[in-house]
Design a protein around this motif. Structure first.
Motif: not given
Length: 127
Positions: A40-55, A78-89
């Motif tokens: 977290s201090a390095k600014g990277g994603n923690t191993p428990t947090k995957p990167p957001p899904k984008v189309l 549709q992409a959010v419903k199927t889990g292909e797209l992160d809700t933040k995106v």
């Protein structure tokens, strides 16, 4: 009886925290927590947090009409419903779509005002 943490603080004193069940150190001195804090201090994603899904369509397309925005938002839903797209995106896409839609509406309104002004000028010119 609770066991005390065996870790030594930076000040050289022994930690007064309670050791976790089955462990010898408290939660904060646990190696797992240390790894997450370091990442977290390095600014990277923690191993428990995957990167957001984008189309990853790859093919950009122009948004020129409200129908284009409707199609884009429909695809995102549709992409959010199927889990292909992160809700933040998807939220970001919806926000930007709203801005584009207002811009399209303003452009249409300006065209209508210009047409009315021309019509008014034609009718009210002195021959």
């Amino acid at each position: 009886m609770n066991r005390r943490c065996t870790a030594i603080k930076i000040s050289g004193e022994r930690c007064n925290g309670n050791a976790t069940r089955g462990g010898t150190v408290c939660f904060w001195h646990s190696p797992d927590v240390s790894k997450r804090k370091a990442a977290s201090a390095k600014g990277g994603n923690t191993p428990t947090k995957p990167p957001p899904k984008v189309l990853a369509d790859g093919e950009p397309f122009k948004i020129e009409t409200a129908q284009d925005i409707t199609a884009l938002l429909s695809d995102c839903i549709q992409a959010v419903k199927t889990g292909e797209l992160d809700t933040k995106v998807a939220n970001c896409v919806a926000y930007m779509s709203n801005i584009i839609l207002k811009s399209i509406d303003n452009g249409t309104l300006e065209e209508r005002i210009e047409a009315l002004e021309e019509l008014y000028a034609k009718k009210h010119t002195v021959p």
